[in-house]
Design a protein around this motif. Structure first.
Motif, PDB file in Angstrom:
ATOM      1  N   THR A 115       0.720  -1.424   0.175  1.00 23.30           N
ATOM      2  CA  THR A 115      -0.025   0.092  -0.050  1.00 23.30           C
ATOM      3  C   THR A 115       0.761   1.269  -0.001  1.00 23.30           C
ATOM      4  O   THR A 115       1.813   1.218   0.481  1.00 23.30           O
ATOM      5  N   ALA A 155      -3.954  -2.815  -5.799  1.00 18.50           N
ATOM      6  CA  ALA A 155      -4.206  -2.406  -4.632  1.00 18.50           C
ATOM      7  C   ALA A 155      -3.217  -1.541  -4.033  1.00 18.50           C
ATOM      8  O   ALA A 155      -3.381  -0.609  -3.161  1.00 18.50           O
ATOM      9  N   LEU A 179      -9.351  -4.165   0.794  1.00 16.29           N
ATOM     10  CA  LEU A 179      -8.650  -3.687  -0.116  1.00 16.29           C
ATOM     11  C   LEU A 179      -9.640  -2.243  -0.824  1.00 16.29           C
ATOM     12  O   LEU A 179     -10.698  -2.337  -0.929  1.00 16.29           O
TER      13      LEU A 179
END
Lengths: 585, 404
Positions: free
Chosen positions: A357, B280, B303
Motif C-alpha cells: 500500500t 491495491a 482493499l
C-alpha cells in the motif's frame, strides 16, 4: 621459462611450457590415460553438442511445434529475425553498461580490500560476498519493491521528505535493470579479480614504489596490466551472464514491455502453441555475438606469460591510503547496503504486510504470509531440498570433471586439446535458457527417463557451468609455474607423484573455491532450470518466479526471505567449516 | 584446507540437508482451514448461469447412505455431503495420490487442494502445479510424447486448450455422476470429456485511494481518455483470459476499440493475483481485466478497490476441468473430479474459498459477486469460430499492448 633438459627424454618445444605428454602415461599405466583422455573428450563433446544439435534442428523445424516428432525442415523461422531485432538490441542495451559497471565495482572493491590497509578486511570480504549468495531474482524483487514508480519504498520516502510529486527513479526501466544487474554481477567481478589480486607477487609493485612512482601510478602501470587477464576474463563472463540474464529483466522489464532475449524466449515458449523454432533462432543469433567475443579472449590468453605464482615465498604488501581510508570504507559499506541490507530489509518489511500500500495509515501487519508459505506451500520445501542436493552434486562432480578437463587442456600435449578447449568454452556463447531448450529437446528424444527429474537439471548445470568451472580452475593452473612440478620430477618423482604432491596441493585453494563457486551458482540460478522444471524437480529460482506470477507480492516476499535465509545457512556453514573465505588461500 | 576440514564441510552440509529433508518428510501441510467458516444459512435464490434463465436444479438422486433431498428451492445453504462409491474411494486410496495441473489463482488452489486432502487424507496432493495454461499444455504434451505421464487432472481457464486436448484424444471419456446437475452447454461435446466449473466476469476496477470518483472510468469507452495513459493494467498474451475480452468486446465497442486503446501504454501482468497487487498498491491504479472472483479477496483484505461492470457489455468465460486419458492415477482423478464438480466440492472451492460463480446452479453465488442476471453478459455464440480465433490472438494482443 625453459625447463632443464633431461637426458632420458626428448625435449619438445611443448615441454618448455610444462606440458604433460600423454604418451608418457600416469605412473606407468600403459596408454590407459590416453584412453581416459579420449573418453573425457567424447563425453564433453556429447554433453555440449547434443543439445546444440537439437537446438539447430529446432531452428530449422517449421513443422507443428506441438508435435516433437513432426519435423519439417525449412527456413521459415529465420524470416522472423527482423521482428526480434529490438529484443536483441535491448539485451545489448542493458548488458554492456551493466558489465562495465560491474567490472568497475568489482575491481574497485577488490583493490580496496586486498591492496590497501583498510580495517576489518575479512569482515568486509564476507559482507561483499553476500550478494552472490542471493538468488538474483530475490534482488530483482526487492528492487522492484524499492523502486517502483508510484509505490516504490524509496520513492515514497522521497515524496515524504521533499513533498514532491514524482519519483526519484523508476527501477522498472532499462536504467533500473542496468543498475540492479551491475550491483549483483559486481560481486562476481570482485571474486574473480580479487582472486587474481591476492595471488600476485607484490615484489613487482614494491619495485615500482621503491623506484619513486606514486601509489596511483603504481596501480595504473603495474597492477592493472598484470591483472588484465583477470579483468578481461571477468568482463567476458559477466557479459555472457548479463546478456542472457533472466531474473532482473523479467521482474523489472516485462510489465513495461521492455523485453530482452531471455524474457522474449520465455514468452515465445510459454505460449500455446509454443514457438520453439523462433526461440531457437533467437538464441542462436545471440551466439554469433558472444561467440566472437569468446574467440577474441581465447586468442588473448594464448600468448604471454602471466606466471605470478612462483617458487619464491612472498608476503603481500598493502598500500596505506592514509586519509582516504574512511572514504574507501564508506564506499564498501555503501555497496553492502545497496546490494544486501536494504533489499532484504525491504522484502522482510513487505512480507509482514497484508497487502502492499502507499498510505502508511492503512498498513496491516500479519504473519499469515509466512504461515501460508511455510505450511501450505509444499513445492517450496521440495524446491529447497532439490536445490541443495543439486548444489552438492554439481559442485563435487563438477570440480572433478572440470579439473580433469583443465589439466588436459592446459597441461597436456594431447592432440584434441585445442578442440576440447573450444568445446568446453562453447556453452558460454549460448544463453542458458536456450541451452536448456536444447537440453529439453535432446533428452525427450533420447529414451532415458531424465525428463522432469533432477538428473536433467544436473546435466544442464554441468553443461552450462563448464566454462565457469574450467576457467576458475585453469586460471589458477596457469599461474602455477611448471618449474615446481619439474623440480619434483628432477628429484625422481613420477608424473603421478608430482601431480598428487605438488600440483594438486598448489591448486587446492583454487579447487576449493571452484567447488564453492559451483555450489553457489547452482543454488542461485534460474534461467537454466525454469524451462526444465515440472512438478517434482522444482528448484528454488523457478519456484520463486512461478509464485511471483501466480501469487501475491507479499506472499512472494515471504517465500523469497525464507528461501534466501535457508540458502544462506548451508553456505555460511560451508565457509565457517572451511575455516577461511573462498577467495583467500 | 586439509582433510579434516574437508570432513567438517561434508558433515556440515549433510546435516543441513538432513534438517531440510526432515522438513520434507513431515506431513504435507499443517491443516489450513479455509479462511471463512461456512456462511450462516441464507435463503438466497440458487446460483447463476450465463445469459440464460436459472435452470431448475435437478434433484440429486439419493446415493446410498444419504437422506433423500428436498426440492431445490428449499435446499439450505451448506455443503451437501459428497457421497462417492466406496469402490472408487478404495481404488483411489490405493493409487495414493492425484496430480492436478491448474491454470489460475495459486492461493485458492492451495486451499481447495488442502480441503480435498482433508476429506480424503490418504490421497496425496503434493504435486499440484499452478502455472499459466500455455506452460501446462507444453508440459502435458511433453510428458505424453515422452511417455512419462505425470498429470491426472487439468484445469484451464479457457476451453480452447481443453478442446485441443480432446481433438488429440488425450482426454479420458468419463461420465461423472455429477454431470447431470449441469446445464448441457457447460459440458463438452460430446459430454464426458470435460466440464465447465466457474463462470468468470471481466470488468473494470480502480483503486479508490489513487483515482478520484469523478475521474474514474465507468465504461469501456471511458478508458480511452488520455488521462488514464500508463495507468491501466491488462494480462499479457500468455494468459488465456484476455482472449475472451479481445474476442467479445468489439461487438459492443466497435472494431477500432483495441487500436485506440493501444495508445494508452497498457501495463501487462501475468495473473489475476499480480493485477490485484498492483491495483491495491496503486502502482497501476486501473485495470480493465478485473475478474469477479477477486472481489472476495478485496473484501477479505479490506482493499480500496471498486469494481465497475460496464453497461456496454461484460465479457465472460467459463473455466473447465478434465481428466487426462493417460492419467497415472485414474481412480484418484475420478474421485477428485467428482468431488470438485459436486455440490460439496463446488461449495468449498467456488463459494467459500475462491469467491467464484459456480457453473452449477445449486451453489450459492456468494455475497461479493454481482448478480449476473442483471448484467449484459457477453459470451461466444459460435464455439467453433471462437476456438479458431485463438490462433490469431497472441500476435494481435502483443501488438495492442505494445510488445512489438
Amino acid at each position: 621459462m625453459a625447463g632443464p633438459t633431461r637426458a632420458a627424454e626428448a625435449v619438445e618445444p611443448a615441454a618448455a611450457t610444462g606440458r604433460w605428454r600423454s604418451d608418457e602415461g600416469l605412473g606407468g599405466w600403459l596408454k590407459l590415460d590416453d584412453v581416459l583422455v579420449r573418453v573425457v573428450i567424447l563425453v564433453a563433446i556429447g554433453l555440449v553438442f547434443l543439445p546444440v544439435g537439437f537446438l539447430v534442428l529446432a531452428a530449422f523445424n517449421v513443422g507443428d511445434q506441438t508435435e516433437r516428432t513432426a519435423i519439417q525442415l525449412g527456413l521459415g523461422n529465420f524470416g522472423a529475425i527482423p521482428k526480434y531485432l529490438d529484443w536483441l538490441g535491448n539485451s545489448f542495451l542493458v548488458a554492456v553498461p551493466a558489465t562495465l559497471l560491474a567490472v568497475v565495482i568489482g575491481s574497485v572493491l577488490a583493490w580496496i580490500l586486498y591492496r590497501t590497509t583498510i580495517p576489518g578486511m575479512s569482515a568486509l570480504e564476507q559482507l561483499i560476498l553476500l550478494p552472490y549468495y542471493m538468488p538474483p531474482i530475490v534482488g530483482a524483487l526487492a528492487w522492484s519493491l524499492l523502486g517502483s514508480e508510484r509505490v516504490g519504498i524509496l520513492n515514497q520516502f522521497y515524496r515524504g521528505i521533499t513533498g514532491a510529486e514524482g519519483a526519484v527513479f523508476n527501477t522498472h526501466s532499462p536504467l533500473g535493470i542496468i543498475f540492479v544487474m551491475s550491483i549483483y554481477e559486481g560481486t562476481l567481478a570482485f571474486i574473480m579479480i580479487g582472486a587474481a589480486m591476492r595471488s600476485m607477487d607484490p615484489a613487482l609493485e614494491e619495485s615500482s614504489i621503491v623506484l619513486g612512482a606514486g601509489r596511483f601510478a603504481t596501480a595504473r602501470n603495474i597492477t592493472l596490466p598484470l591483472l588484465l587477464p583477470a579483468v578481461l576474463g571477468s568482463a567476458i563472463f559477466i557479459f555472457a551472464e548479463a546478456i542472457a540474464s533472466f531474473s532482473v529483466p523479467a521482474i523489472l522489464g516485462m510489465n513495461v514491455k521492455f523485453f530482452v532475449v531471455s524474457t522474449g524466449i520465455l514468452s515465445m515458449v510459454r505460449n500455446w502453441p509454443p514457438d520453439y523454432g523462433g526461440a531457437a533462432v533467437l538464441g542462436l543469433s545471440l551466439f554469433v555475438f558472444t561467440g566472437v567475443t569468446v574467440f577474441f579472449y581465447s586468442k588473448l590468453v594464448a600468448g604471454g606469460s602471466f606466471v605470478t605464482i612462483t617458487g619464491k615465498a612472498f608476503r603481500p604488501r598493502l598500500i596505506d591510503m592514509g586519509r582516504w581510508t574512511p572514504g574507501l570504507l564508506a564506499l564498501c559499506l555503501l555497496y553492502v547496503f545497496s546490494a544486501v541490507l536494504v533489499p532484504l530489509g525491504a522484502l522482510i518489511y513487505a512480507s509482514f504486510l497484508r497487502t502492499l500500500t502507499t498510505s502508511t495509515a492503512s498498513i496491516v501487519w500479519t504473519p499469515n504470509n509466512y504461515l501460508d508459505v511455510v505450511f501450505a506451500y509444499q513445492p517450496a520445501r521440495t524446491a529447497l531440498l532439490n536445490s541443495l542436493t543439486l548444489g552438492l552434486l554439481t559442485a563435487t562432480i563438477g570440480v572433478v570433471v572440470m579439473g580433469l578437463l583443465s589439466w588436459i587442456i592446459y597441461r597436456s600435449t594431447t592432440r584434441g586439446r585445442g578442440l576440447l578447449e573450444y568445446v568446453v568454452m562453447f556453452p558460454q556463447s549460448i544463453p542458458r535458457m536456450v541451452m536448456a531448450l536444447g537440453l529439453l529437446w535432446a533428452w525427450l528424444a533420447v529414451p532415458i527417463g531424465v525428463y522432469g527429474t533432477i538428473w536433467i537439471l544436473l546435466l544442464a548445470y554441468l553443461t552450462v557451468f563448464l566454462p565457469m568451472g574450467v576457467r576458475a580452475i585453469s586460471g589458477v593452473m596457469l599461474q602455477v609455474d611448471k618449474s615446481l612440478e619439474e623440480g619434483a620430477r628432477m628429484c625422481g618423482a613420477s608424473r603421478l607423484q608430482s601431480l598428487v604432491t605438488i600440483t594438486v596441493p598448489l591448486l587446492w585453494p583454487g579447487l576449493v573455491s571452484a567447488w564453492v563457486l559451483l555450489f553457489i551458482v547452482s543454488l542461485r540460478e534460474i534461467s537454466t532450470s525454469i524451462l526444465l522444471v515440472g512438478g517434482t524437480n522444482m528448484v528454488v529460482g523457478p519456484s520463486i518466479f512461478v509464485f511471483y506470477e501466480m501469487g501475491g507480492f507479499v506472499s512472494v516476499a515471504a517465500l523469497a526471505v525464507v528461501l534466501t535465509g535457508v540458502i544462506f545457512v548451508p553456505l555460511i556453514a560451508v565457509k565457517l567449516l572451511a575455516g577461511k573465505t573462498p577467495v583467500s588461500s | 584446507m586439509n582433510r579434516r576440514d574437508c570432513l567438517k564441510v561434508t558433515v556440515g552440509t549433510g546435516v543441513t540437508m538432513l534438517i531440510a529433508a526432515c522438513g520434507q518428510a513431515s506431513p504435507p501441510a499443517a491443516p489450513a482451514k479455509p479462511t471463512e467458516a461456512p456462511k450462516p444459512a441464507e435463503t438466497k435464490p440458487a446460483g447463476p448461469t450465463a445469459a440464460a434463465p436459472t435452470t431448475a436444479p435437478a434433484a440429486p438422486t439419493a446415493k446410498p447412505g444419504e437422506a433423500a433431498k428436498p426440492s431445490a428451492a428449499a435446499i439450505p445453504a451448506g455443503p451437501e455431503q459428497y457421497g462417492p462409491s466406496p469402490e472408487l474411494v478404495a481404488a483411489a486410496e490405493k493409487e495414493g495420490k492425484v496430480v492436478v495441473y491448474h491454470g489460475s489463482a495459486a492461493d485458492s488452489v492451495a486451499k481447495f487442494m488442502q480441503a480435498f486432502n482433508e476429506r480424503f487424507p490418504r490421497i496425496d496432493i503434493g504435486e499440484t502445479l499452478v502455472e499459466q495454461e500455455a506452460q501446462l499444455m507444453a508440459k502435458i504434451m511433453a510428458e505424453t510424447q515422452s511417455n512419462q505421464n505425470r498429470v491426472d487432472v487439468f484445469f484451464s481457464d479457457l476451453d480452447t486448450m481443453m478442446i485441443d486436448l480432446q481433438k488429440r484424444n488425450m482426454l479420458m471419456q468419463y461420465d461423472s455422476p455429477e454431470y447431470k446437475h449441469y446445464d448441457p452447454k457447460f459440458l463438452s461435446k460430446p459430454p464426458g470429456y470435460f466440464a465447465g466449473t466457474f463462470l468468470t466476469l471481466i470488468g473494470i476496477a480502480y483503486n479508490t485511494d489513487s483515482v478520484k470518483e469523478a475521474d474514474a472510468p465507468k465504461s469501456w469507452n471511458d478508458l480511452l481518455d488520455p488521462k488514464h495513459k500508463g495507468k491501466i493494467s491488462v494480462f499479457n498474451s500468455s494468459a488465456s483470459s484476455p482472449f475472451a475480452s479481445w474476442y467479445l468486446m468489439p461487438a459492443v465497442v466497435g472494431n477500432d476499440y483495441w487500436e485506440k486503446l493501444s495508445q494508452q501504454d497498457l501495463r501487462t501482468y501475468e495473473s489475476s493475483a499480480q493485477i490485484l497487487d498492483t491495483l491495491a498498491s496503486g502502482e497501476t491504479p486501473i485495470t480493465m481485466m478485473f475478474n469477479n472472483f477477486r472481489l472476495k479477496t478485496v473484501a477479505d483484505r479490506g482493499l480500496p478497490i471498486k469494481a465497475v461492470w460496464p453497461a456496454e457489455g461484460v465479457p465472460t468465460f467459463v473455466s473447465v476441468q478434465g481428466i487426462l486419458a493417460k492419467a497415472p492415477h485414474p481412480n484418484a482423478a475420478k474421485l477428485f473430479h467428482d468431488w470438485f464438480m459436486s455440490r460439496e466440492g463446488m461449495n468449498i472451492a467456488a463459494f467459500q474459498i475462491a469467491g467464484q460463480l459456480a457453473a452449477r446452479p445449486d451453489v450459492e453465488m456468494g455475497p461479493t459477486n454481482p448478480d449476473p442476471t442483471k448484467l449484459n453478459l457477453l459470451a461466444p455464440t459460435d464455439p467453433d469460430a471462437y476456438s479458431k480465433a485463438y490462433s490469431e490472438f497472441k500476435p494481435a494482443w502483443d501488438k495492442i499492448v505494445g510488445m512489438r
